[in-house]
Scaffold this motif. Structure first.
Motif, short mmCIF file in Angstrom:
data_model
loop_
_atom_site.label_atom_id
_atom_site.label_comp_id
_atom_site.label_asym_id
_atom_site.label_seq_id
_atom_site.Cartn_x
_atom_site.Cartn_y
_atom_site.Cartn_z
N UNK A 1 0.84 -1.20 0.00
CA UNK A 1 0.00 0.00 0.00
C UNK A 1 0.88 1.25 0.00
N UNK A 2 0.53 2.24 -0.79
CA UNK A 2 1.31 3.46 -0.93
C UNK A 2 0.95 4.46 0.17
N UNK A 3 1.88 5.39 0.43
CA UNK A 3 1.67 6.36 1.50
C UNK A 3 0.46 7.24 1.23
N UNK A 4 0.18 7.57 -0.04
CA UNK A 4 -0.98 8.42 -0.31
C UNK A 4 -2.28 7.70 0.03
N UNK A 34 7.70 2.66 12.62
CA UNK A 34 6.56 3.45 13.08
C UNK A 34 6.77 4.95 12.92
N UNK A 35 7.89 5.45 13.42
CA UNK A 35 8.09 6.90 13.38
C UNK A 35 8.27 7.39 11.95
N UNK A 36 8.94 6.60 11.12
CA UNK A 36 9.09 6.98 9.72
C UNK A 36 7.73 7.06 9.04
N UNK A 37 6.89 6.07 9.28
CA UNK A 37 5.55 6.07 8.70
C UNK A 37 4.72 7.22 9.26
N UNK A 38 4.81 7.46 10.56
CA UNK A 38 4.03 8.55 11.17
C UNK A 38 4.39 9.89 10.55
N UNK A 39 5.67 10.16 10.41
CA UNK A 39 6.09 11.44 9.82
C UNK A 39 5.68 11.53 8.36
N UNK A 40 5.75 10.40 7.65
CA UNK A 40 5.33 10.40 6.24
C UNK A 40 3.83 10.66 6.12
N UNK A 207 -3.88 -4.12 10.70
CA UNK A 207 -2.48 -4.53 10.57
C UNK A 207 -1.98 -4.10 9.20
N UNK A 208 -0.92 -3.31 9.20
CA UNK A 208 -0.34 -2.83 7.95
C UNK A 208 0.79 -3.76 7.52
N UNK A 209 0.87 -4.09 6.26
CA UNK A 209 2.01 -4.88 5.77
C UNK A 209 3.27 -4.03 5.83
N UNK A 210 4.44 -4.66 5.71
CA UNK A 210 5.69 -3.88 5.71
C UNK A 210 5.63 -2.74 4.69
N UNK A 211 6.01 -1.56 5.14
CA UNK A 211 5.94 -0.37 4.32
C UNK A 211 7.33 -0.08 3.74
#
Length: 220
Positions: A1-4, A34-40, A207-211
Motif C-alpha cells: 500500500x502506498x503512502x498516499x 513506526x516513526x518513519x511512517x508517522x512522519x510520512x 495490521x499494515x504490511x511492511x511499508x
C-alpha cells in the motif's frame, strides 16, 4: 500500500470521528518503521490538506531521563514499557483531544543526547489529525489503556524479524556501541520488548504490511 492511500485512510478516519481533533495510533515492535511512517503520513496529509492539518506526537518523548532510569534500576531496560512516563503520555493525549484552542507542545527523544527533549513538536490549534506512535500503545496494562482511550484507532506496523534485527543493530552501532555491545543490547532488551508488542497485535484495529519507506535515519 502506498503512502498516499494510507494518508487518505487516516484523513477519512478524522472526518468520520466526532470532535475537532482525532488521534491515530501506530504501534509495532522496535524498528518496525513506526516513526518513519508517522512522519510520512503527517507530511502527506499536510501536502493534501495544507500546513497544520496534521501533527506528530511520538511516545519516545516520554522516555524517562537517564537519571530516573538509574534511580529506578532500569538503565539496562531502557525502551521497555516501565521506562516510559505513560501517565504523562496519556495526559498529553487527553490534552491533545480536548484542548484544541491553543498550541500544544510535544516532547521527543534525541538520539544524539540519548535523552528526552521538551517541546520539539507543535500541534497547532487548527490541527485535525494527530498521529502518535510507539511500541506499547496496544498493551493492556494500566496507564497504556488510559492512553489508548484517546486514540480513534490503532494500526499495527508489521516488519519481518530479520529486518528489524538488522535495523536495531545498526541503531546501536550508530549510537556508539561496539558490535558485541550492540548485539547484546538487541538480544537482551530490544528483542523481549518486541515480543511483548507482538503479543498484543490482536488489540489493534488494523495490521499494515511492511511499508517500503526509507528508515536509514535509525528511527523506529
Amino acid at each position: 500500500m502506498e503512502i498516499h492511500e494510507l494518508a487518505a485512510d487516516a484523513w477519512r478516519l478524522a472526518e468520520r470521528e466526532p470532535g475537532p481533533r482525532v488521534v491515530l495510533g501506530l504501534v509495532g515492535p522496535p524498528a518496525a518503521g513506526k516513526s518513519t511512517l508517522a512522519r510520512a503520513l503527517v507530511a502527506e496529509v499536510e501536502r493534501r490538506r495544507g500546513p497544520g492539518a496534521a501533527g506528530y506526537l511520538p511516545l519516545d518523548g516520554f522516555h524517562l531521563s537517564n537519571a530516573q532510569l538509574d534511580r529506578l534500576g532500569l538503565a539496562s531496560r531502557k525502551g521497555s514499557a516501565p521506562s516510559f512516563d505513560v501517565h504523562g503520555y496519556a495526559a498529553l493525549l487527553h490534552r491533545t483531544v480536548t484542548e484544541t484552542g491553543h498550541a500544544i507542545y510535544v516532547p521527543d527523544y534525541d538520539r544524539t543526547l540519548h535523552e528526552p527533549v521538551a517541546a520539539r513538536h507543535l500541534i497547532r490549534p487548527g490541527t485535525r489529525l494527530v498521529v502518535t506512535e510507539g511500541n506499547y500503545l496496544a498493551c493492556d496494562e494500566p496507564g497504556w489503556t488510559a492512553a489508548r482511550r484517546w486514540m480513534a484507532e490503532v494500526w499495527y506496523v508489521d516488519a519481518p524479524v530479520e529486518v528489524r534485527d538488522r535495523r536495531l543493530v545498526a541503531r546501536q552501532l550508530a549510537g556508539g556501541r561496539t558490535a558485541a555491545e550492540a548485539r547484546a543490547w538487541v538480544d537482551t532488551n530490544d528483542r523481549p520488548n518486541g515480543e511483548q508488542v507482538e503479543r498484543v497485535r490482536g488489540n489493534c484495529d488494523r495490521v499494515l504490511p511492511p511499508i517500503g519507506l526509507d528508515i536509514s535515519n535509525g528511527r523506529d
